[in-house]
Every structure is written in structure tokens, then in C-alpha cells.
Design a protein around this motif. Structure first.
Motif, PDB file in Angstrom:
ATOM      1  N   ALA A 140      49.967   0.547   9.348  1.00 49.03           N
ATOM      2  CA  ALA A 140      50.477   0.622  10.482  1.00 49.03           C
ATOM      3  C   ALA A 140      50.433   2.116  11.175  1.00 49.03           C
ATOM      4  CB  ALA A 140      52.007   0.209  10.685  1.00 49.03           C
ATOM      5  N   ILE A 141      49.250   2.882  10.615  1.00 51.11           N
ATOM      6  CA  ILE A 141      49.138   4.134  11.216  1.00 51.11           C
ATOM      7  C   ILE A 141      48.136   4.328  12.257  1.00 51.11           C
ATOM      8  CG2 ILE A 141      48.747   6.577  10.410  1.00 51.11           C
ATOM      9  CD1 ILE A 141      49.123   5.586   7.489  1.00 51.11           C
ATOM     10  N   ASP A 142      48.869   4.888  13.425  1.00 53.62           N
ATOM     11  CA  ASP A 142      48.006   4.899  14.710  1.00 53.62           C
ATOM     12  C   ASP A 142      47.621   6.200  15.076  1.00 53.62           C
ATOM     13  OD1 ASP A 142      46.741   4.155  17.057  1.00 53.62           O
ATOM     14  OD2 ASP A 142      48.605   4.044  18.109  1.00 53.62           O
ATOM     15  N   ASN A 143      46.810   6.782  14.212  1.00 49.65           N
ATOM     16  CA  ASN A 143      46.454   8.225  14.417  1.00 49.65           C
ATOM     17  C   ASN A 143      44.958   8.316  14.592  1.00 49.65           C
ATOM     18  OD1 ASN A 143      45.392   7.671  11.754  1.00 49.65           O
ATOM     19  ND2 ASN A 143      46.223   9.408  10.914  1.00 49.65           N
ATOM     20  N   ARG A 144      44.331   9.493  14.880  1.00 50.30           N
ATOM     21  CA  ARG A 144      42.826   9.747  15.084  1.00 50.30           C
ATOM     22  C   ARG A 144      42.490  10.702  14.129  1.00 50.30           C
ATOM     23  NH1 ARG A 144      42.130  12.192  20.159  1.00 50.30           N
ATOM     24  NH2 ARG A 144      40.055  11.768  19.849  1.00 50.30           N
ATOM     25  N   ARG A 145      41.490  10.496  13.297  1.00 45.19           N
ATOM     26  CA  ARG A 145      40.806  11.439  12.511  1.00 45.19           C
ATOM     27  C   ARG A 145      39.391  11.218  12.600  1.00 45.19           C
ATOM     28  NH1 ARG A 145      44.963  14.385   9.940  1.00 45.19           N
ATOM     29  NH2 ARG A 145      43.349  15.213   8.533  1.00 45.19           N
ATOM     30  N   SER A 146      39.018  12.476  12.826  1.00 49.31           N
ATOM     31  CA  SER A 146      37.476  12.652  12.806  1.00 49.31           C
ATOM     32  C   SER A 146      36.744  12.980  11.410  1.00 49.31           C
ATOM     33  CB  SER A 146      36.928  13.804  13.774  1.00 49.31           C
ATOM     34  OG  SER A 146      37.345  13.791  14.977  1.00 49.31           O
ATOM     35  N   LEU A 147      35.930  12.539  11.062  1.00 48.39           N
ATOM     36  CA  LEU A 147      35.169  12.317   9.727  1.00 48.39           C
ATOM     37  C   LEU A 147      33.930  12.749  10.032  1.00 48.39           C
ATOM     38  CD1 LEU A 147      36.644   9.177   8.141  1.00 48.39           C
ATOM     39  CD2 LEU A 147      37.685  11.684   7.966  1.00 48.39           C
ATOM     40  N   VAL A 148      33.164  13.400   9.137  1.00 46.44           N
ATOM     41  CA  VAL A 148      31.579  13.667   9.001  1.00 46.44           C
ATOM     42  C   VAL A 148      31.068  13.059   7.797  1.00 46.44           C
ATOM     43  CG1 VAL A 148      31.461  16.021   8.557  1.00 46.44           C
ATOM     44  CG2 VAL A 148      29.737  14.906   9.805  1.00 46.44           C
ATOM     45  N   ALA A 149      29.985  12.088   7.947  1.00 45.79           N
ATOM     46  CA  ALA A 149      29.176  11.480   6.594  1.00 45.79           C
ATOM     47  C   ALA A 149      28.289  12.913   6.120  1.00 45.79           C
ATOM     48  CB  ALA A 149      28.510  10.590   7.073  1.00 45.79           C
ATOM     49  N   LEU A 150      28.200  13.007   5.058  1.00 49.05           N
ATOM     50  CA  LEU A 150      27.408  14.037   4.350  1.00 49.05           C
ATOM     51  C   LEU A 150      25.869  14.208   5.216  1.00 49.05           C
ATOM     52  CD1 LEU A 150      27.022  16.101   2.218  1.00 49.05           C
ATOM     53  CD2 LEU A 150      26.259  14.433   0.666  1.00 49.05           C
ATOM     54  N   ASP A 151      25.244  13.066   5.169  1.00 47.84           N
ATOM     55  CA  ASP A 151      23.914  13.031   5.808  1.00 47.84           C
ATOM     56  C   ASP A 151      23.855  13.397   7.233  1.00 47.84           C
ATOM     57  OD1 ASP A 151      22.769  12.049   3.582  1.00 47.84           O
ATOM     58  OD2 ASP A 151      22.461   9.999   4.287  1.00 47.84           O
ATOM     59  N   ASN A 152      25.056  13.260   7.965  1.00 43.92           N
ATOM     60  CA  ASN A 152      25.132  13.859   9.340  1.00 43.92           C
ATOM     61  C   ASN A 152      25.429  15.308   9.390  1.00 43.92           C
ATOM     62  OD1 ASN A 152      24.921  11.199  10.581  1.00 43.92           O
ATOM     63  ND2 ASN A 152      27.091  10.762  10.547  1.00 43.92           N
ATOM     64  N   LEU A 153      26.226  15.595   8.426  1.00 48.52           N
ATOM     65  CA  LEU A 153      26.299  16.928   8.433  1.00 48.52           C
ATOM     66  C   LEU A 153      25.230  17.978   7.992  1.00 48.52           C
ATOM     67  CD1 LEU A 153      28.040  19.749   8.154  1.00 48.52           C
ATOM     68  CD2 LEU A 153      28.805  19.252   6.089  1.00 48.52           C
ATOM     69  N   VAL A 154      24.386  17.493   6.840  1.00 52.74           N
ATOM     70  CA  VAL A 154      23.322  18.092   6.599  1.00 52.74           C
ATOM     71  C   VAL A 154      22.172  18.011   7.711  1.00 52.74           C
ATOM     72  CG1 VAL A 154      21.247  17.783   4.773  1.00 52.74           C
ATOM     73  CG2 VAL A 154      23.438  17.455   4.216  1.00 52.74           C
ATOM     74  N   ASP A 155      22.156  16.834   8.422  1.00 54.08           N
ATOM     75  CA  ASP A 155      21.177  16.763   9.527  1.00 54.08           C
ATOM     76  C   ASP A 155      21.185  17.755  10.627  1.00 54.08           C
ATOM     77  OD1 ASP A 155      19.020  14.844  10.815  1.00 54.08           O
ATOM     78  OD2 ASP A 155      20.241  15.511  12.520  1.00 54.08           O
ATOM     79  N   LEU A 156      22.831  18.200  10.801  1.00 54.10           N
ATOM     80  CA  LEU A 156      22.929  19.163  11.953  1.00 54.10           C
ATOM     81  C   LEU A 156      22.746  20.488  11.307  1.00 54.10           C
ATOM     82  CD1 LEU A 156      24.151  20.304  14.731  1.00 54.10           C
ATOM     83  CD2 LEU A 156      26.371  20.254  13.503  1.00 54.10           C
ATOM     84  N   VAL A 157      22.920  20.834  10.140  1.00 51.11           N
ATOM     85  CA  VAL A 157      22.617  22.193   9.328  1.00 51.11           C
ATOM     86  C   VAL A 157      21.068  22.491   9.530  1.00 51.11           C
ATOM     87  CG1 VAL A 157      22.627  23.517   7.137  1.00 51.11           C
ATOM     88  CG2 VAL A 157      24.544  22.168   8.108  1.00 51.11           C
TER      89      VAL A 157
END
Length: 322
Positions: free
Chosen positions: A200-217
Motif C-alpha cells: 500500500a505504498i503510494d510513492n513515485r520512484r524514478s529508476l533507470v535500466a542499465l542499458d538506458n543509462l549506457v545508451d545516454l552515456v
């Protein structure tokens, strides 16, 4: 694609993935500084021993002809730091080491320095309905975040002096195949069918998949508009802790056994047990706005959350069979 790249942290979670991507894309000569001769780097990369970035000034040979430095190496955030002076320890590696390398790179004629920083430079959490933006005033709250912020400041000073182009990338929590720490613990709980009080946790967390981070780098190594900018990166879909657990369980092919315990009760219990920081990560929000990243670079995350969770779950389950 840059022709010659020096990549630090190539034996770490993020750095190793960057190395694999650079070599897979081809057309790149990769140099990887390592702490000792026994460190394992990809066979196609050139290893250079460097035991302490903060005091080593013998970078001339390694940096000769390098177009871009991608700096992933760092003293990472840990829950129970045994150092007598954690801030000094973080500063030695994350500030002095980073700035020394950047100055050596500038002296060698390197065009661009891509620095993998941390969302902890922005702070530890966001209010309901709010999010962090790349150009917000920094508000680091722990020694790790402070050290990353100080490194960013000194790098941007080098950029302002026209000595080298600097790109700063601040990831949120990174997950993917081989992830450790709390994310791995979460997978183990779900895989074993442990009943968890997080339904019952109604929060907001942003995550980043490893492949997405690598693509931006990788994008930041060459994109003209990236020069001397700070970028936040995420998957583009925020999840509550409850949603994350349910979708991770689905990726594992297991039921999510979640009890709907109110968040205030979890916070109270965690505080009584001296685990207030853990409660913040589980119940609090930390959301980022990546409009600048998408608008300035035309970048969108190539991997969806569910695809990334499935790849993470598959790697975890494969590791249990070995």
C-alpha cells in the motif's frame, strides 16, 4: 563514435556495460585504467594500471590521441561506512581523482570528459507531485552526494575556462542484469515467496535500466548539444514501490505476496529500529524530470521498464542454476 575512448571503472556494474556497448558498436579503440594487473577488462580493450587517480600524473601515454574520457570510476555510496572520515575518503577519490584525471585529459588535448555523477547531487527525495530537474540548485545531503557535487563544480570550471568539454550525467537508481544491493535483495524476497508489507505504498520512484543509462552515456560522447551540460536520466516511467514489486514478481514468474501495511506504520517501525533511511527509500518519493535530456539531445530510453525487469530477472535466475 569517438575513435579513441578512455573509460574508467570498466570492471564495475555501469562501466563494464559501457565497455561492452562501445566494443559492440565498433569503430572505437578502448583504453581502460585498472587498479592492478589482475583486473579483468574486455579482451579487445587495452588495460593501463593506475592505482590512485588522485595522485597519478603519468597519464600522458594513456591519454595520447584520446578523443573522449568516460569517467565511471568512483568511491560508491555504502550504507555502513567504516571510514573514520567518510567525506575525506569520498573527496580523495570522487573529487581529487576526478579533477586530476580531467586536468590531465585537458593537457593531453582530449576533446570531451563525460562524468557519471549521481542524483544525490540534487538531494535525497522529492515532495509528492514534485520532481528534480537538471538545472535545479544542488542540495546533496550525504558525503557521497557532496563529493559528486564538488567534482561537478570543478569540472564545470574547467569547461568555463575552455580547457575541455564536460558532460555530466546524474543517474537515479540503476538496475539491470547483475545488479546488487537492495534491488538484488528485493528479487530474492520475491523469488522465495516471502510475504512483504509493501502492498500500500503510494510513492513515485524514478529508476533507470542499465542499458538506458549506457545508451545516454554513449550519446553524450559525441552529441554536439551535450557539451558543458548536466543531464538527468531515467526510464521515463515512475513507479511506486508496490508497483515495482508487482512488476518484478511478474518478470520472475512469481506471485507478489504483499500485505497492505500503511506507509506511516512502516516509517514508524523503521524509525524505532534505527532504519529511517531504508524507510525513506521504500516509502518516500524520488522522481526526476528528463525534459532537458529528451529535448536537447533528442534522446528517449530505448528499453522499456518491463523489458529491463525481465532481463534482470532472467540473469538472476540463470545465476541460481550455475
Amino acid at each position: 563514435m569517438a575513435e579513441r575512448v578512455l573509460l574508467t571503472g570498466a570492471t564495475g556494474f555501469v562501466g563494464a556495460a559501457v565497455a561492452r556497448r562501445l566494443l559492440a558498436d565498433g569503430g572505437c579503440e578502448l583504453i581502460c585504467p585498472v587498479r592492478n594487473d589482475a583486473a579483468s577488462v574486455p579482451a579487445a580493450a587495452q588495460a593501463v594500471v593506475c592505482r590512485d587517480f588522485a595522485v597519478n600524473d603519468g597519464w600522458q601515454a594513456a591519454l595520447q590521441g584520446v578523443d573522449v574520457v568516460v569517467h565511471c570510476a568512483a568511491r560508491v555510496h555504502v550504507m555502513n561506512d567504516n571510514e573514520a572520515d567518510p567525506l575525506a575518503a569520498f573527496r580523495h577519490v570522487n573529487v581529487a581523482g576526478t579533477v586530476n584525471l580531467a586536468r590531465q585529459a585537458a593537457a593531453a588535448g582530449v576533446r570531451r570528459f563525460v562524468f557519471v555523477s549521481s542524483i544525490k547531487v540534487n538531494g535525497e527525495g522529492t515532495a509528492p507531485g514534485a520532481d528534480y530537474r537538471a538545472d535545479d540548485a544542488p542540495a546533496p545531503q550525504d558525503p557521497y552526494g557532496v563529493s559528486k557535487h564538488e567534482a561537478e563544480q570543478q569540472l564545470l570550471q574547467l569547461a568555463e575556462q575552455g580547457l575541455i568539454e564536460v558532460v555530466i550525467v546524474r543517474p537515479v537508481l540503476v538496475y539491470g542484469p547483475g545488479v546488487k544491493a537492495n534491488f538484488l535483495s528485493m528479487m530474492r524476497w520475491l523469488d522465495r515467496g516471502v510475504v512483504l508489507p509493501f502492498g500500500a505504498i503510494d510513492n513515485r520512484r524514478s529508476l533507470v535500466a542499465l542499458d538506458n543509462l549506457v545508451d545516454l552515456v554513449i550519446t553524450c560522447t559525441t552529441h554536439p548539444a551535450a557539451a558543458n551540460q548536466v543531464f538527468l536520466v531515467s526510464d521515463g516511467e515512475d513507479l511506486s514501490t508496490t508497483q515495482l514489486l508487482r512488476r518484478m514478481a511478474n518478470a520472475l514468474g512469481k506471485p507478489a505476496r504483499l500485505l497492505p501495511v500503511p506507509a506511516w506504520m512502516l516509517r514508524l517501525a523503521a524509525t524505532c529500529l534505527g532504519r529511517k533511511a531504508l524507510a525513506q527509500r521504500l516509502c518516500g518519493s524520488l522522481a526526476v524530470n528528463t525534459d532537458k535530456t529528451r529535448t536537447l539531445l533528442g534522446w528517449t530510453a530505448p528499453v522499456t521498464v518491463d523489458a529491463a525487469l525481465k532481463a534482470t530477472a532472467r540473469h538472476y535466475q540463470d545465476s541460481l542454476r550455475k
